[in-house]
Design an enzyme around this catalytic site. Structure first.
Site, PDB file in Angstrom:
ATOM      1  CE  LYS A 150      -3.626   2.269   2.292  1.00 14.41           C
ATOM      2  NZ  LYS A 150      -3.812   2.952   4.452  1.00 14.41           N
TER       3      LYS A 150
ATOM      4  N   GLY B 261      -7.759   8.359  10.083  1.00 16.59           N
ATOM      5  CA  GLY B 261      -8.162   8.161  12.287  1.00 16.59           C
ATOM      6  C   GLY B 261      -8.560   9.675  12.414  1.00 16.59           C
TER       7      GLY B 261
ATOM      8  CB  ALA C 220      -7.838   7.471   5.498  1.00 13.32           C
TER       9      ALA C 220
END
Lengths: 255, 255, 255, 255
Positions: free
Chosen positions: A97, A158, A184
């Site tokens: 990734k 986050g 995300a």
């Protein structure tokens, strides 16, 4: 008929990808990932202690998961490429990734550098899943560069803010030929279900699971939500209208 | 510990209530309701053919479900009361969903008449679940009138528009002592999951299941979504932030 | 103290930029632009008939506006650069709005090519205003390349969908040093006011004015809304709360 | 043609109603209200000192405004009626804004009591403007009870949260015959513009002006925004589409 997701020659049955950050400890992480039924787990190479085998994070991952090392910490294509090669050399497989991030406040990726890294690594035989800022033209270039899937962010990493970039992500889903994996910002199972209903091929969730009061149960919740959203997408959502449509007959039979 | 919902002395394990309208045929309805795992099913008394037992809609419902006859067609408290009594007299049990609707365009309920009907029927021993336009003071009055739960609409019936009245429904959830069951407007599993994450005790879904291309599979999707949302609520959703919070360590270990 | 916007050495008092497309005729366009009080007007070079002076669109523009030729039709940086140079050679001044678009469905720009064109043209002394897909890293690169301002899209051109990319545009406003001018998608005066309240330096509106039933009055509406939003931004918006805060005293003086 | 709002036999040119609460001092209030161009100003009877004429809040209001005494503090229809009569007896005119509120956390009104008070006061010749929780059936009853206009809340009083009840307010605007004036929750000029674009007849703003860093300038901003939104409504907003619609011609004339 089985509904599976094909990436890099692998057939995945579960469409919830997970991460290894922010858990209270390795055992909690292990249990949450197991309960999530996730088949693809991302891990920052930085976390892998290549010497202290005992405490190595990798030893806590379920045996059958596909490891998705990420290039967290990379600030340029070049650095991302070095990390990817190192991960593969360490026996972490050929999936990667790509994360190329210089912005320390919102952790937003650099699409241009990401495209460069993708091109190089795809040619070297990596299964490349680039993390990106949702943008149709960048997504098409990642596709052309050999990305196995494209991972647009829903909102900052986050933040648990949900799919704030919905408009552009829907366009990516409509227009791209590779799988779109929303990564995300997914903060709740309903966000994950929504992404799947929109036609995303998978979602990656880490913070929302790891930072829940009960990460293990939250992992189960996300597994269910991803399945619900996928099933809804396949079952054909009904039409939306401005006015009402009676579910029950309205003719007053008493009159 | 089991997480169950108590209404009218009954302990429910499943928090997805379903309806019987708009299905292509009785067999499709039967299969969708079975697959949804729903334990409470609403049916308009008008649909129940009290003579032609063979084709009676009730004979297609799973044996163990709680029948929730609704007063669809009622335009006043008085009419709703008559329908409720008739339903009980016909052996349909003592649960009733009050619907008092005069508006034919948006099918919006009359809270004032609904409160009146609730008061009368609760005193007569009915387990009353009133459908209402989300409004805190009306919800408190329904509670005082003896409602077993309160069913605010998310958006107009059958519109599939989602939880447009979210602001007020959240206030109801925060302030009421009886269970809040979001009814009407839920168009997608992600809407149902969101309602549950907000703290709703259950949701009622009919159109979004019955009008899907594949109602049976959509019923499964809603069952999963409701479970996901409930589990997330119980597991404590993590905090939401404006900026990012790294899932993976950012220290560039290559530098 | 005057609140002005400085771009390319020019001091602008009005923060509504307008366009020349889609009006019923040149006279309607002329009147709408005049009434909008706009000081910067974009025009596709393609529209400028360099020979038939009489019917030239430019002759319908207010004398004192700054012409902002755009590179509509360009599919690469190279083409955009050629159009920009041609515009300047034709006496259209040294401002240029870079548009590099290959996607014919959503008309989404190519940020990478846009950065390249910006760099070349800024070095040649152009005042470059690039149209872009909102992405922080691309915006920072445009800034570094010499852009005089950055023009992120709110939603697809001409869609009137509003500021769907709000999350990323707010980040651009927070993090960039050059003015952010929201372009594309603004469909209503309230959208324009919102952009200004968020801290945008200006907005560009074309379709929402030109395609209104009454474009001239709609131009006035947008002028007012931009001024309202800007003034609100400068006046410091009050705090937002979840619960209520009484405007009027609640102590029951009658009791 | 002049666009005016008729309420209670009065022809209003300005559609921004304001309030008198929460200002730093009476002079600031006076200046803000003057600059807002508001013609209708609400004041809690409690604030009016009927003896100390010198410091009376009323002496700070512009001479030509229509006083809209509100029944803030009333918990029942009866109390609201008493306050209204007292206000009229004190020479405050015959307009009254009914507020019947028992909920101290969200300050949400009691629609049922509000309808009762409206009926009584309208019969006594008051021009009644009831504050209400948006609900179509309650709005129709207020209309029937003789309300001169209906004032649904956008979100809780003083919360600055915006028009969260948009779905139901739009239905009220579509279905009611009396003017709809959005009251409470409007936090920004863009919210006010949006309400007007939706077809509201006016808005009432207090907290968002009084609690701004610069209340006087914010009052000007709201005046402009209300005018912008009204003008947009009258000018016919253009159509919204999912995909793009080129403003500029796309034919690449350079190729």
């Amino acid at each position: 008929m089985k509904d599976t997701l094909h990436i890099g020659g692998i057939e995945l049955e579960n469409r919830l990808f997970t991460g290894t950050g922010k858990f209270a400890d390795h055992n909690q992480m292990k249990e949450a990932i197991e309960k999530s039924n996730s088949q693809v787990v991302t891990v920052a190479l930085r976390r892998v202690d290549l010497e202290a085998a005992e405490e190595d994070i990798l030893s806590y991952l379920p045996k059958n998961v596909i490891l998705l090392p990420n290039t967290s910490g990379a600030r340029t294509a070049e650095e991302a490429i070095r990390i990817a090669r190192l991960a593969r050399a360490c026996g972490m497989g050929n999936w990667v990734k790509i994360e190329v991030i210089r912005d320390q406040k919102y952790l937003l990726p650099d699409n241009e550098e990401t495209i460069k890294a993708t091109e190089v690594l795809a040619k070297e035989g990596f299964i490349v899943l680039p993390y990106m800022s949702p943008d149709l033209m960048a997504a098409k270039k990642l596709e052309d560069a050999g990305a196995a899937a494209v991972m647009p962010l829903g909102s900052p990493i986050g933040s648990n803010r949900g799919i704030k970039m919905k408009e552009m992500i829907q366009i990516l889903i409509n227009e791209c030929n590779v799988p779109i994996i929303v990564d995300a910002g997914i903060g709740r199972p309903s966000d994950a279900a929504l992404a799947m209903e929109m036609g995303a091929s998978a979602v990656l969730v880490n913070t929302a699971i790891a930072c829940a009061d009960n990460p293990v149960e939250m992992a189960v919740a996300f597994d269910l939500a991803v399945k619900a959203g996928r099933k809804a997408y396949l079952s054909g959502l009904g039409p939306v209208s401005t006015t009402a449509n009676a579910s029950s007959p309205l003719t007053g039979f008493l009159r």
